[in-house]
Design a protein around this motif. Structure first.
Motif, PDB file in Angstrom:
ATOM      1  N   THR A  72      54.773 -12.470 -71.087  1.00 36.05           N
ATOM      2  CA  THR A  72      55.934 -13.345 -71.034  1.00 36.05           C
ATOM      3  C   THR A  72      56.295 -13.579 -69.574  1.00 36.05           C
ATOM      4  OG1 THR A  72      58.169 -13.684 -71.953  1.00 36.05           O
ATOM      5  CG2 THR A  72      57.624 -11.456 -71.174  1.00 36.05           C
TER       6      THR A  72
ATOM      7  N   THR B 200      53.730 -16.179 -74.331  1.00 34.52           N
ATOM      8  CA  THR B 200      54.920 -16.839 -74.842  1.00 34.52           C
ATOM      9  C   THR B 200      55.229 -18.084 -74.017  1.00 34.52           C
ATOM     10  OG1 THR B 200      56.610 -15.807 -73.421  1.00 34.52           O
ATOM     11  CG2 THR B 200      55.832 -14.533 -75.318  1.00 34.52           C
TER      12      THR B 200
ATOM     13  N   ALA C  56      60.903 -18.156 -73.786  1.00 38.94           N
ATOM     14  CA  ALA C  56      60.936 -17.330 -74.990  1.00 38.94           C
ATOM     15  C   ALA C  56      61.683 -16.018 -74.783  1.00 38.94           C
ATOM     16  CB  ALA C  56      59.516 -17.032 -75.462  1.00 38.94           C
TER      17      ALA C  56
ATOM     18  N   PRO D 228      61.039 -12.479 -75.903  1.00 43.20           N
ATOM     19  CA  PRO D 228      59.885 -11.781 -76.482  1.00 43.20           C
ATOM     20  C   PRO D 228      60.248 -10.770 -77.563  1.00 43.20           C
ATOM     21  CG  PRO D 228      60.390 -10.881 -74.326  1.00 43.20           C
ATOM     22  CD  PRO D 228      61.306 -12.065 -74.510  1.00 43.20           C
TER      23      PRO D 228
END
Length: 333
Positions: free
Chosen positions: A15, A104, A108, A110
């Protein structure tokens, strides 16, 4: 059951905020011999996806890369996407894989992904969560953390933190960023990387960060991130054919001179007149990177694709601006 658990496929989540270097990291990792049998699941923000193209071009929702790595663009539920990977192996459509990496979107949270992998009954006997890795922009990271709640939550929810772009940052900026990151997630190791290069042993099969578990528990109790990105939107622009470099540069200069505070991220595959291969256009905040050649391009057609992630602008105005100043198309569209 214990034997099944021991043989579960490890899943790592990468991420990090928009433009922080996730795709660069993934491209480096899947180039390594010991990670070439990795399955990639890429989730993108915008109407057209580019990250999976920059890893390689997709075949339906699954891609067998030249180096043997498999790449999926998320379509629908993550659980179904992971289950489909295993089904495709069983049916002989794709080769077996030993690891799954999920990239991601840059916006986002996560934590729901972590919870799905940990708790979903359909996945429990097949996969296990290995690690959550966050890339942090070494130039703009501190500003992003202060401005966007998503960036801070990504950092807080990770097992290991990677400070990127140290080669174009400065010591003071990196020291201030490291202090801010450590204040959000004091138990995660912090590594500085350039061009995505890092020993995978520092990312995989590592100890679980207690701060990540605490964040997952917060999410289980119902906390959500802000307003689900209502303050940020995206527009996708495509053009079949080449575009003039001078007009593109003029449009970019105009756009970033007039509206730098409204532009969050730009990424594009650009075909310029007179060029034999496309170029990668990238910008984060008001910083535009030099165009980068994309050699050995395999797509048989010439198509410029551009994704702009912004706030406080009008989608139609951005499209109209591109058409008028780059393509010189006037009137309604």
């Amino acid at each position: 059951m214990a034997e099944v658990a021991l043989n579960r496929t490890p899943v790592s989540v990468i991420t990090g905020f928009l433009g922080s270097g996730k795709t660069t990291l993934i491209n480096y990792l899947v180039s390594l011999d010991n990670l070439r049998d990795t399955a990639l699941i890429i989730n993108e923000f915008g109407e057209i996806g580019l990250d999976h193209i920059l890893v390689e071009s997709s075949f339906e929702n699954t891609l067998l890369l030249e180096n043997g790595c498999i790449c999926c663009s998320i379509r629908g539920d993550l659980v179904d996407t992971i289950s489909d990977l295993f089904t495709n192996v069983t049916n002989g459509k794709i080769p077996a894989f030993s690891r799954i990496i999920i990239e991601t979107t840059g916006l986002a949270d996560p934590r729901p992904i972590v919870i799905s992998i940990d708790e979903n009954l359909a996945l429990r006997d097949r996969v296990r969560l290995d690690s959550v890795i966050s890339t942090v922009d070494g130039v703009l990271g501190k500003n992003q953390m202060e401005k966007y709640q998503e960036a801070s939550i990504q950092i807080a929810s990770s097992d290991v933190l990677l400070l990127t772009k140290g080669d174009i940052s400065d010591n003071t900026t990196l020291e201030n960023l490291m202090g801010a990151v450590n204040g959000i997630n004091p138990t995660a190791p912090i590594r500085e990387i350039v061009n995505g290069c890092i020993d995978p042993d520092e990312l995989f099969n590592i100890d679980i960060n207690p701060n990540r578990e605490a964040q997952a528990n917060i999410a289980r109790n119902g906390e959500k991130v802000g307003s689900a990105h209502n303050h940020i939107d995206s527009v996708s622009i495509t053009h079949d054919g080449t575009i003039p470099e001078e007009k593109l540069n003029y449009w970019l200069s105009m756009l970033y001179s007039l509206r730098p505070q409204n532009l969050v991220r730009m990424k594009g595959i650009i075909w310029l007149e007179g060029k034999q291969e496309p170029l990668l256009l990238q910008a984060v905040g008001n910083s535009i990177s030099p165009l980068k050649n994309l050699p050995n391009w395999t797509e048989p057609f010439i198509r410029t694709r551009l994704v702009i992630i912004y706030q406080g602008l009008h989608k139609d105005s951005l499209i109209d601006s591109f058409r008028r100043h780059v393509l010189q198309v006037l009137g309604d569209f």
